[in-house]
Design an enzyme around this catalytic site. Structure first.
Site, PDB file in Angstrom:
ATOM      1  N   ARG A  87      -4.361  -4.473  -5.242  1.00 17.56           N
ATOM      2  CA  ARG A  87      -5.146  -3.536  -4.441  1.00 17.56           C
ATOM      3  C   ARG A  87      -5.949  -2.583  -5.310  1.00 17.56           C
ATOM      4  O   ARG A  87      -6.670  -1.754  -4.776  1.00 17.56           O
ATOM      5  CB  ARG A  87      -4.210  -2.709  -3.563  1.00 17.56           C
ATOM      6  CG  ARG A  87      -4.157  -3.141  -2.101  1.00 17.56           C
ATOM      7  CD  ARG A  87      -3.157  -2.214  -1.426  1.00 17.56           C
ATOM      8  NE  ARG A  87      -3.253  -2.139  -0.004  1.00 17.56           N
ATOM      9  CZ  ARG A  87      -2.591  -2.911   0.856  1.00 17.56           C
ATOM     10  NH1 ARG A  87      -1.853  -3.898   0.435  1.00 17.56           N
ATOM     11  NH2 ARG A  87      -2.700  -2.697   2.147  1.00 17.56           N
ATOM     12  N   ARG A 138       4.691   0.374  13.508  1.00 14.66           N
ATOM     13  CA  ARG A 138       4.540   0.903  12.147  1.00 14.66           C
ATOM     14  C   ARG A 138       4.018   2.328  12.173  1.00 14.66           C
ATOM     15  O   ARG A 138       3.108   2.632  12.924  1.00 14.66           O
ATOM     16  CB  ARG A 138       3.581   0.022  11.345  1.00 14.66           C
ATOM     17  CG  ARG A 138       4.258  -1.146  10.672  1.00 14.66           C
ATOM     18  CD  ARG A 138       3.270  -2.116  10.068  1.00 14.66           C
ATOM     19  NE  ARG A 138       2.339  -1.511   9.115  1.00 14.66           N
ATOM     20  CZ  ARG A 138       1.530  -2.219   8.338  1.00 14.66           C
ATOM     21  NH1 ARG A 138       1.545  -3.540   8.385  1.00 14.66           N
ATOM     22  NH2 ARG A 138       0.697  -1.615   7.514  1.00 14.66           N
ATOM     23  N   ARG A 149      -6.437   4.144   5.695  1.00 15.59           N
ATOM     24  CA  ARG A 149      -6.180   2.886   4.965  1.00 15.59           C
ATOM     25  C   ARG A 149      -7.494   2.175   4.661  1.00 15.59           C
ATOM     26  O   ARG A 149      -7.656   1.607   3.579  1.00 15.59           O
ATOM     27  CB  ARG A 149      -5.259   1.977   5.781  1.00 15.59           C
ATOM     28  CG  ARG A 149      -3.786   2.400   5.684  1.00 15.59           C
ATOM     29  CD  ARG A 149      -2.986   1.997   6.906  1.00 15.59           C
ATOM     30  NE  ARG A 149      -2.873   0.565   7.113  1.00 15.59           N
ATOM     31  CZ  ARG A 149      -2.470   0.015   8.255  1.00 15.59           C
ATOM     32  NH1 ARG A 149      -2.167   0.780   9.296  1.00 15.59           N
ATOM     33  NH2 ARG A 149      -2.365  -1.287   8.353  1.00 15.59           N
TER      34      ARG A 149
END
Ligand code: ADP
Length: 192
Positions: A87, A138, A149
């Site tokens: 990432r 979640r 995100r």
């Protein structure tokens, strides 16, 4: 064959990885799943990452690289699918070194392209369905965390698109089709 599925949250990496596990005997290495397992088992590392994940921030490179290093030493069967890793550019460099240590190479990086509004709709919609069905949701699947995100993805992960393109490994595919259409597009890349 070792591959990376690259793409923003909600692009469908996990769904497609699962299919490759079933159809090709590959091994899925999802750092998100590993971190959630660490968090839920209440380890020291799990306690450290819980708040970071709930906000939608990235966990440190050191932690995720450590998790991947452990798993690369085990069973490799039909090859690895890296899902949610690397990432950052530092993680990409670390992966190259770790694979080289194992005498392995990276064969292909498949980018799943999906626009932001579709991503937010998919993730928030999935969370609402789960909540209505009384299933666990979640902590990072609310709109605020999803947008965060996405910003983390564009800032820190999207540079990997250029990194792998420059290495001749990247193929970008449309992630807006049905699950079967995306599946077929990935198969065409892996079988060429
Ligand atoms: P998604 O792709 O849906 O955002 P993941 O399950 O891959 O979700 O990851 C969930 C969270 O776990 C991320 O938002 C981040 O906090 C953490 N995480 C997962 N993989 C990494 C990674 N390679 N580097 C840093 N943090 C990670």
């Amino acid at each position: 064959m070792n591959i990376i599925l690259l793409g923003p949250p909600g692009a469908g990496k996990g769904t497609q990885a699962q299919h490759l596990v079933e159809s090709r005997g590959m091994i899925q290495l999802s750092t998100g799943d590993m971190l959630r397992a660490a968090r839920d088992s209440g380890t020291e590392m799990g306690r450290i990452v819980a708040d970071v994940m709930a906000r939608g921030d990235l966990v440190t490179d050191e932690i995720v690289i450590g998790l991947i290093r452990e798993r690369l030493q085990g069973e490799r069967a039909g090859g690895f699918i890296f899902d949610g890793f690397p990432r950052t550019l530092a993680q990409a460099d670390a992966l190259e070194a770790l694979l080289a240590e194992q005498g392995e190479t990276l064969d292909s990086v498949i980018e799943l392209r999906v626009d932001d509004e579709t991503l937010v709709r998919r993730i928030v919609g999935r969370a609402e369905e789960a909540r209505a069905a009384g299933q666990p949701v979640r902590a990072d699947d609310n709109e605020e965390a999803v947008r965060h995100r996405l910003m983390e993805y564009y800032k820190k992960t999207a540079p990997l698109i250029g990194y792998y393109h420059a290495r001749g490994k990247l193929t970008s595919i449309d992630g807006l089709g049905t699950i079967d259409e995306v599946r077929a597009a990935i198969a065409a890349v892996l079988d060429r």
